[in-house]
Design a protein around this motif. Structure first.
Motif, PDB file in Angstrom:
ATOM      1  N   PRO A 201       0.817  -1.226   0.000  1.00 56.92           N
ATOM      2  CA  PRO A 201       0.000   0.000   0.000  1.00 56.92           C
ATOM      3  C   PRO A 201       0.849   1.274   0.000  1.00 56.92           C
ATOM      4  N   ASP A 202       1.946   1.270   0.775  1.00 57.09           N
ATOM      5  CA  ASP A 202       2.819   2.444   0.799  1.00 57.09           C
ATOM      6  C   ASP A 202       3.449   2.684  -0.572  1.00 57.09           C
ATOM      7  N   LEU A 203       3.904   1.611  -1.209  1.00 53.91           N
ATOM      8  CA  LEU A 203       4.538   1.750  -2.525  1.00 53.91           C
ATOM      9  C   LEU A 203       3.538   2.239  -3.572  1.00 53.91           C
ATOM     10  N   LYS A 204       2.332   1.701  -3.532  1.00 53.53           N
ATOM     11  CA  LYS A 204       1.307   2.127  -4.486  1.00 53.53           C
ATOM     12  C   LYS A 204       0.998   3.614  -4.316  1.00 53.53           C
ATOM     13  N   TYR A 205       1.028   4.088  -3.071  1.00 52.34           N
ATOM     14  CA  TYR A 205       0.814   5.521  -2.848  1.00 52.34           C
ATOM     15  C   TYR A 205       1.977   6.339  -3.407  1.00 52.34           C
ATOM     16  N   MET A 206       3.212   5.921  -3.110  1.00 51.51           N
ATOM     17  CA  MET A 206       4.368   6.716  -3.508  1.00 51.51           C
ATOM     18  C   MET A 206       4.558   6.765  -5.016  1.00 51.51           C
ATOM     19  N   ILE A 207       4.196   5.684  -5.709  1.00 50.91           N
ATOM     20  CA  ILE A 207       4.419   5.681  -7.146  1.00 50.91           C
ATOM     21  C   ILE A 207       3.327   6.454  -7.882  1.00 50.91           C
ATOM     22  N   ARG A 208       2.344   6.957  -7.114  1.00 51.29           N
ATOM     23  CA  ARG A 208       1.313   7.828  -7.693  1.00 51.29           C
ATOM     24  C   ARG A 208       1.432   9.273  -7.193  1.00 51.29           C
TER      25      ARG A 208
END
Length: 510
Positions: free
Chosen positions: A333-340
């Protein structure tokens, strides 16, 4: 398979008998067509596979007297003169298995490689970013204290490898070998039965056109007893042979870069051991791999969606470094947020808001596994790039007087780092097949002489390519459903069963 003349169907009628049977035939050519330059082996493509084949043929006493040629569209003079500073590395890097290294040593190319630019590694850490399940391959456990650490693979730049192969070919002498760089194959066609000359009606004839900066002037027409396609995924040689391919595009890109690393928190044990890291990121479209290079550098291969690849390439070096560090440390979830995240504007930067701040804050709330790599501290300028990921497999590797090697025959997902190794396996098998034919007085281009080659390589390549395809699909199912549970259980079970794990390690060595 391409259509050939009837003479190709009668390969065991000797030429003198055939001409004697038709000696009374009238010929109506008012002006005989010029006979092309004749070679025993012509290889189209001057990458590692094509150069490896030439080096292998030149290194064997049985095949060193064959008249061979290589045709390459790029300027090989630049490849011979390639040189970078010790702290700089090309982003086109390959992982060479021990069997590939052994082949390069056998043909005399390994000694021409710049060893200071090659890096061995003895351990692999692989884990699932969704479930946290992991497996480690530690070759130091297979080594006694009195011998050198066993190597799983050796990392080196493709340019270093190409330069070494060119040096080995040059070392073998100039007799019976021709390398035509900056030369384009404009067309390939079946030959003809020349009046008062050789019958080339079953031979491929290449029409070539050197560019203005060609290193040496190639003849305009070249006849090949055996034509080898080492000319990549869109192989003109394969098209001429009318060999079909099966496969698909993954709708994924591989993002590559050359990275500088921080010093490890603790010295590796045993001393000198280096580690490769791979983390599967199903929610982002594929795994991220981190492979060691000399002088505390590493090469990155991040398989992800086309949109994510475009986003990563648009980032500043500082933001890109942050995303790589995050990919090995944060939850999905953290990665999905950061890559957006939107790229920080000048106003937000002045307020201190950035990818780096986001990562720092999230790391405070994220437990870290023990197997993460060192932090990335820099990315080499101009090294961030991407390429599309595909799967292709030719329906056949041979046709009358045609053979395919490397990417012309098969293209696989890079998650196992086996693409170039499969190509060198093809080259080793094909050169051995040609050597066998020469030693037994056989026609090296005849379909029966070539059959040994696909018999050795086709199923091996299909098995490895299929395994990579299954792994890609298995580890692209996000979430924590039954598929994720099954793959997690599989990793944990394999990690705890020594003989299964040992079998996989043996196969990874090639």
């Amino acid at each position: 398979m391409r259509p050939v003349s009837r003479s190709a169907l009668r390969p065991y009628i000797c030429p003198s008998c055939r001409y004697g049977a038709v000696s009374g035939r009238r010929r109506f050519a008012s002006k005989p067509t010029q006979v092309p330059d004749i070679y025993d082996v012509v290889c189209v493509g001057g990458g590692p596979a094509g150069l490896g084949l030439l080096a292998a043929l030149r290194s064997s006493p049985a095949t060193s007297n064959l008249k061979v040629a290589l045709i390459e569209t790029q300027d090989l003079r630049k490849a011979r003169a390639w040189n970078l500073e010790s702290h700089q590395f090309s982003n086109r890097v390959s992982s060479l298995t021990p069997s590939t290294v052994s082949f390069l040593q056998r043909i005399g190319a390994w000694e021409h490689l710049d060893k200071d630019r090659a890096q061995k590694y003895q351990e692999m850490q692989v884990w699932d970013g969704e479930t946290g399940s992991r497996i480690s391959f530690d070759w130091s456990m297979e080594t006694s204290p009195f011998e050198d650490l066993r190597t799983v693979a050796t990392m080196t730049e493709n340019a270093n490898l190409v330069r070494a192969l060119l040096s080995r070919i040059s070392e073998s002498g100039t007799e019976n070998v021709s390398i035509f760089s900056n030369t384009t194959v404009s067309s390939i066609e079946n030959g003809i039965d020349y009046p008062e000359g050789p019958d080339l009606s079953a031979w491929p004839i290449l029409n070539v056109s050197p560019t203005g900066s060609a290193e040496s002037q190639a003849p305009s027409r070249i006849a090949a007893r055996l034509l080898v396609g080492a000319d990549g995924i869109n192989s003109p040689v394969r098209s001429f042979a009318n060999i079909s391919t099966d496969g698909w595009d993954y709708n994924r890109h591989g993002v590559v870069a050359t990275l500088a690393l921080s010093e490890p928190d603790k010295a590796p044990f045993p001393i000198g051991m280096r580690t490769a890291y791979q983390r599967f990121l199903p929610s982002l479209g594929g795994p991220i791999a981190f492979l060691p290079l000399p002088n505390n550098h590493a090469t990155l291969v991040w398989s992800t969606t086309v949109e994510n690849a475009a986003y990563l390439k648009s980032l500043s070096p500082k933001e890109f470094i942050t995303m790589v560090n995050a990919a090995f440390r944060l939850s999905m979830p953290d990665l999905k947020y950061m890559i957006r995240m939107e790229r920080p504007s000048s106003s937000s930067e002045s307020q201190g808001y950035s990818h780096e701040d986001e990562l720092t804050w999230r790391l405070q709330h994220t437990p870290q596994p023990s197997q993460i790599p060192p932090m990335v501290t820099g990315v080499q300028e101009g090294s961030v790039a991407s390429f599309p990921l595909r799967f292709r497999h030719a329906s056949s590797y041979i046709s009358p007087r045609i053979a395919l090697v490397g990417d012309a025959a098969h293209v696989i997902h890079p998650l196992a780092g086996q693409g170039l190794n499969l190509g060198f396996g093809d080259v080793a098998s094909l050169s051995s097949t040609i050597e066998y034919a020469v030693n037994h007085g056989m026609d090296i281009g005849d379909i029966l002489s070539l059959e040994r080659y696909p018999a050795e390589r086709y199923l091996v390549n299909a098995k490895i390519g299929g395994a990579c395809d299954v792994l890609h699909k298995l580890y692209n199912v996000p979430g924590n459903g039954p598929v994720a549970w099954a793959r997690s259980l599989g990793l944990d079970v394999i990690d705890r069963i020594p003989f299964v794990k040992g079998f996989l390690m043996k196969n990874a060595e090639g």
